[in-house]
Motif scaffolding. Structure first.
Motif, PDB file in Angstrom:
ATOM      1  N   GLU A  63       1.776   4.900  -3.184  1.00  0.00           N
ATOM      2  CA  GLU A  63       1.012   6.073  -2.761  1.00  0.00           C
ATOM      3  C   GLU A  63       1.533   7.337  -3.461  1.00  0.00           C
ATOM      4  O   GLU A  63       2.410   8.019  -2.948  1.00  0.00           O
ATOM      5  CB  GLU A  63       1.075   6.240  -1.244  1.00  0.00           C
ATOM      6  N   THR A 121       0.825  -1.202   0.000  1.00  0.00           N
ATOM      7  CA  THR A 121       0.000   0.000   0.000  1.00  0.00           C
ATOM      8  C   THR A 121       0.861   1.255   0.000  1.00  0.00           C
ATOM      9  O   THR A 121       0.598   2.203  -0.739  1.00  0.00           O
ATOM     10  CB  THR A 121      -0.925   0.003   1.236  1.00  0.00           C
ATOM     11  N   SER A 122       1.891   1.267   0.814  1.00  0.00           N
ATOM     12  CA  SER A 122       2.727   2.468   0.902  1.00  0.00           C
ATOM     13  C   SER A 122       3.645   2.619  -0.303  1.00  0.00           C
ATOM     14  O   SER A 122       4.094   3.719  -0.603  1.00  0.00           O
ATOM     15  CB  SER A 122       3.563   2.431   2.173  1.00  0.00           C
TER      16      SER A 122
END
Length: 121
Positions: A57, A53-54
């Protein structure tokens, strides 16, 4: 990530740690030999989810990164806006392959966790 780790911790049987302590294991040994092997699949799955997810981003990177920092999401975003190059397509292909590899790893960890839980009973 929180859901994955909390689900693993919720299904953990604390009587196993008590049993290890009653057999003379120190708290560190009980954690290392009993707790960690049972919760490792959930913790690793959560870590992989958080990393995936990171890693992609773009919005957060655009707002938080300074002008001298050139992260991969920022470079890809600026490359798509300015010109479409084969480098961006290659990086996108690697990201897709990495995501598929993460999903396969998570599925393997889930299967391993289920085998450990059924072996407990």
């Amino acid at each position: 990530m929180i859901i994955t780790v909390s689900a693993t911790l919720q299904g953990f049987n604390h009587n196993l740690v008590r049993a290890a302590a009653s057999l003379g294991a120190s708290p560190l040994t009980a954690f290392r030999r009993v707790t960690l092997p049972l919760i490792a699949p959930g913790v690793i799955s959560g870590a992989l989810f958080a990393f995936a997810t990171s890693f992609d981003e773009v919005v957060v990177t655009l707002f938080l990164a300074g002008p001298e920092q050139a992260t991969l999401p920022r470079q890809m975003f600026s490359g798509i806006r300015e010109n479409l190059s084969p480098t961006i397509a290659a990086a996108a292909t690697l990201l897709i392959a990495f995501s598929v590899l993460l999903l396969l790893t998570l599925e393997w960890l889930r299967g391993r966790s289920e085998k450990l839980r059924t072996a407990q009973v």
